[in-house]
Design a protein around this motif. Structure first.
Motif, PDB file in Angstrom:
ATOM      1  N   VAL A 129      39.135  42.570  36.203  1.00 51.12           N
ATOM      2  CA  VAL A 129      38.794  43.942  35.730  1.00 51.12           C
ATOM      3  C   VAL A 129      39.237  45.082  36.486  1.00 51.12           C
ATOM      4  CG1 VAL A 129      36.998  45.508  34.769  1.00 51.12           C
ATOM      5  CG2 VAL A 129      37.143  43.093  33.973  1.00 51.12           C
ATOM      6  N   ALA A 130      38.969  45.152  38.018  1.00 55.44           N
ATOM      7  CA  ALA A 130      39.109  45.996  38.979  1.00 55.44           C
ATOM      8  C   ALA A 130      40.956  46.298  38.783  1.00 55.44           C
ATOM      9  CB  ALA A 130      38.594  45.855  40.229  1.00 55.44           C
ATOM     10  N   ALA A 131      41.635  45.249  39.065  1.00 58.91           N
ATOM     11  CA  ALA A 131      42.884  45.333  39.034  1.00 58.91           C
ATOM     12  C   ALA A 131      43.703  45.820  37.755  1.00 58.91           C
ATOM     13  CB  ALA A 131      43.595  43.851  39.462  1.00 58.91           C
ATOM     14  N   MET A 132      43.008  45.528  36.694  1.00 60.37           N
ATOM     15  CA  MET A 132      43.585  45.982  35.397  1.00 60.37           C
ATOM     16  C   MET A 132      43.235  47.442  35.326  1.00 60.37           C
ATOM     17  SD  MET A 132      42.180  43.218  32.786  1.00 60.37           S
ATOM     18  CE  MET A 132      42.393  43.949  31.016  1.00 60.37           C
ATOM     19  N   ARG A 133      42.357  48.035  35.933  1.00 60.75           N
ATOM     20  CA  ARG A 133      42.114  49.669  35.972  1.00 60.75           C
ATOM     21  C   ARG A 133      43.303  50.278  36.646  1.00 60.75           C
ATOM     22  NH1 ARG A 133      37.685  51.204  34.017  1.00 60.75           N
ATOM     23  NH2 ARG A 133      36.086  49.751  33.558  1.00 60.75           N
ATOM     24  N   SER A 134      44.008  49.562  37.529  1.00 58.24           N
ATOM     25  CA  SER A 134      45.091  50.717  38.152  1.00 58.24           C
ATOM     26  C   SER A 134      46.498  50.001  38.088  1.00 58.24           C
ATOM     27  CB  SER A 134      44.554  50.712  39.687  1.00 58.24           C
ATOM     28  OG  SER A 134      44.701  49.310  40.288  1.00 58.24           O
ATOM     29  N   ALA A 135      46.673  49.002  37.352  1.00 54.22           N
ATOM     30  CA  ALA A 135      48.005  48.404  37.311  1.00 54.22           C
ATOM     31  C   ALA A 135      48.564  48.519  35.955  1.00 54.22           C
ATOM     32  CB  ALA A 135      48.232  47.012  37.370  1.00 54.22           C
ATOM     33  N   PRO A 136      50.168  48.796  35.824  1.00 50.27           N
ATOM     34  CA  PRO A 136      50.716  49.037  34.726  1.00 50.27           C
ATOM     35  C   PRO A 136      50.786  47.845  33.396  1.00 50.27           C
ATOM     36  CG  PRO A 136      52.330  48.784  36.060  1.00 50.27           C
ATOM     37  CD  PRO A 136      50.859  48.850  36.861  1.00 50.27           C
ATOM     38  N   ASN A 137      50.648  46.609  34.091  1.00 49.90           N
ATOM     39  CA  ASN A 137      50.527  45.552  33.094  1.00 49.90           C
ATOM     40  C   ASN A 137      50.293  44.306  33.811  1.00 49.90           C
ATOM     41  OD1 ASN A 137      52.876  44.495  34.851  1.00 49.90           O
ATOM     42  ND2 ASN A 137      54.175  46.207  33.945  1.00 49.90           N
ATOM     43  N   LEU A 138      50.056  43.266  32.987  1.00 50.94           N
ATOM     44  CA  LEU A 138      49.785  41.896  33.527  1.00 50.94           C
ATOM     45  C   LEU A 138      50.542  40.924  33.033  1.00 50.94           C
ATOM     46  CD1 LEU A 138      47.725  39.886  31.596  1.00 50.94           C
ATOM     47  CD2 LEU A 138      46.205  41.815  32.080  1.00 50.94           C
ATOM     48  N   SER A 139      50.532  39.549  33.428  1.00 55.50           N
ATOM     49  CA  SER A 139      51.116  38.521  32.810  1.00 55.50           C
ATOM     50  C   SER A 139      50.710  37.470  33.231  1.00 55.50           C
ATOM     51  CB  SER A 139      52.846  38.569  33.322  1.00 55.50           C
ATOM     52  OG  SER A 139      52.651  38.172  34.892  1.00 55.50           O
ATOM     53  N   VAL A 140      50.711  36.443  32.295  1.00 59.69           N
ATOM     54  CA  VAL A 140      49.905  35.033  32.383  1.00 59.69           C
ATOM     55  C   VAL A 140      51.034  34.050  32.205  1.00 59.69           C
ATOM     56  CG1 VAL A 140      48.236  33.689  31.359  1.00 59.69           C
ATOM     57  CG2 VAL A 140      47.861  35.884  31.318  1.00 59.69           C
ATOM     58  N   THR A 141      51.223  33.063  33.214  1.00 60.62           N
ATOM     59  CA  THR A 141      52.362  32.065  33.291  1.00 60.62           C
ATOM     60  C   THR A 141      51.830  30.794  33.270  1.00 60.62           C
ATOM     61  OG1 THR A 141      53.700  33.669  34.222  1.00 60.62           O
ATOM     62  CG2 THR A 141      54.510  31.292  34.499  1.00 60.62           C
ATOM     63  N   ALA A 142      52.216  29.673  32.768  1.00 54.61           N
ATOM     64  CA  ALA A 142      51.757  28.323  32.646  1.00 54.61           C
ATOM     65  C   ALA A 142      53.024  27.475  32.095  1.00 54.61           C
ATOM     66  CB  ALA A 142      50.574  28.098  31.758  1.00 54.61           C
ATOM     67  N   ARG A 143      52.835  26.214  32.099  1.00 52.96           N
ATOM     68  CA  ARG A 143      53.707  25.259  31.507  1.00 52.96           C
ATOM     69  C   ARG A 143      53.098  24.684  30.228  1.00 52.96           C
ATOM     70  NH1 ARG A 143      58.302  24.526  33.941  1.00 52.96           N
ATOM     71  NH2 ARG A 143      58.474  24.827  36.137  1.00 52.96           N
ATOM     72  N   ASP A 144      53.528  24.499  29.064  1.00 50.11           N
ATOM     73  CA  ASP A 144      53.083  24.078  27.890  1.00 50.11           C
ATOM     74  C   ASP A 144      52.766  22.644  27.777  1.00 50.11           C
ATOM     75  OD1 ASP A 144      55.533  23.074  27.288  1.00 50.11           O
ATOM     76  OD2 ASP A 144      55.916  24.837  25.592  1.00 50.11           O
ATOM     77  N   THR A 151      55.614  32.808  29.626  1.00 53.52           N
ATOM     78  CA  THR A 151      54.850  33.994  30.276  1.00 53.52           C
ATOM     79  C   THR A 151      54.224  34.909  29.079  1.00 53.52           C
ATOM     80  OG1 THR A 151      55.974  33.599  32.488  1.00 53.52           O
ATOM     81  CG2 THR A 151      54.939  35.817  31.989  1.00 53.52           C
ATOM     82  N   ASP A 152      53.043  35.335  29.004  1.00 54.30           N
ATOM     83  CA  ASP A 152      52.717  36.196  28.088  1.00 54.30           C
ATOM     84  C   ASP A 152      52.558  37.308  28.845  1.00 54.30           C
ATOM     85  OD1 ASP A 152      52.697  33.949  25.994  1.00 54.30           O
ATOM     86  OD2 ASP A 152      50.579  33.482  26.511  1.00 54.30           O
ATOM     87  N   ARG A 153      53.071  38.586  28.190  1.00 57.69           N
ATOM     88  CA  ARG A 153      52.833  39.792  29.125  1.00 57.69           C
ATOM     89  C   ARG A 153      52.088  40.968  28.224  1.00 57.69           C
ATOM     90  NH1 ARG A 153      57.561  37.622  30.490  1.00 57.69           N
ATOM     91  NH2 ARG A 153      58.282  37.760  32.314  1.00 57.69           N
ATOM     92  N   TYR A 154      51.385  41.691  28.919  1.00 53.17           N
ATOM     93  CA  TYR A 154      50.494  42.556  28.460  1.00 53.17           C
ATOM     94  C   TYR A 154      50.666  43.905  29.069  1.00 53.17           C
ATOM     95  CZ  TYR A 154      48.139  38.631  26.461  1.00 53.17           C
ATOM     96  OH  TYR A 154      47.758  37.286  25.864  1.00 53.17           O
ATOM     97  N   ASN A 155      50.935  45.020  28.095  1.00 53.79           N
ATOM     98  CA  ASN A 155      50.861  46.352  28.612  1.00 53.79           C
ATOM     99  C   ASN A 155      49.383  46.619  28.971  1.00 53.79           C
ATOM    100  OD1 ASN A 155      50.927  49.114  29.126  1.00 53.79           O
ATOM    101  ND2 ASN A 155      52.220  49.619  27.328  1.00 53.79           N
ATOM    102  N   LEU A 156      48.989  47.268  29.926  1.00 52.72           N
ATOM    103  CA  LEU A 156      47.482  47.791  30.347  1.00 52.72           C
ATOM    104  C   LEU A 156      47.255  49.215  30.102  1.00 52.72           C
ATOM    105  CD1 LEU A 156      46.991  45.848  33.318  1.00 52.72           C
ATOM    106  CD2 LEU A 156      46.239  45.294  31.052  1.00 52.72           C
ATOM    107  N   ALA A 157      48.199  49.919  29.402  1.00 50.94           N
ATOM    108  CA  ALA A 157      47.853  51.278  29.006  1.00 50.94           C
ATOM    109  C   ALA A 157      46.875  51.334  28.159  1.00 50.94           C
ATOM    110  CB  ALA A 157      49.074  51.928  28.351  1.00 50.94           C
TER     111      ALA A 157
END
Length: 174
Positions: A129-144, A151-157
């Protein structure tokens, strides 16, 4: 207008979620902030900030998502749970999957299986949560389950404002 694509993505995410929710469960909108929305469910009670993964062009059928991906930060005041990360992955992963969350320059290893992932503990939730407050985006990567990397990507705006709205929205539910 920038507001319209964000609303469209949020609507596409929320319609399936509301259909899957408990019958006639009313959710109160606490606001839409860029790509993030904040909601209160007084019946549970819980409050959460949520966003759909950014849409991406898939080059072939094998790379298409199997379910709508979203990230949320939830609070369940009567359970004493605050700011808990939950990620619905776009594809199913095996029980032993390595699921990596990257926010800015920070990397976190999530736990999960099937279509869901979470932080390992409350300390990691707080760091995410702290990192989300100051970063522009996040990504989640895994193998199905087929071994393909995704990779699923999210805009943190708007994420920080939505998280704050959800926290305030649940303040009266304790």
């Amino acid at each position: 207008m920038e507001f319209e694509p964000a609303m469209r993505r949020l609507a596409l995410l929320l319609i399936p979620l509301l259909v899957l929710a408990a019958p006639a469960a009313a959710k109160d909108s606490l606001g839409v902030f860029d790509d993030w929305g904040a909601f209160r469910d007084g019946q549970v009670p819980r409050c959460y900030a949520i966003s759909a993964a950014s849409p991406e062009v898939r080059s072939n059928r094998a790379n298409r998502p199997t379910q709508a991906a979203f990230a949320s930060i939830g609070t369940w005041p009567k359970r004493g749970v605050r700011s808990q990360l939950h990620v619905r992955l776009s594809r199913l992963v095996p029980a032993n999957a390595v699921i990596s969350l990257t926010i800015g320059g920070q990397r976190f290893e999530l736990i999960g299986a099937g279509g869901d992932a979470w932080a390992k503990d409350r300390k990691m939730d707080a760091a995410v949560v702290a990192a989300m407050r100051s970063a522009p985006n996040l990504s989640v990567t895994a193998r199905d389950v087929s071994g393909r990397r995704f990779t699923d990507r999210y805009n943190l705006a708007g994420a920080a404002t939505a998280m704050d709205a959800a926290t305030v929205g649940c303040a009266k539910l304790t």
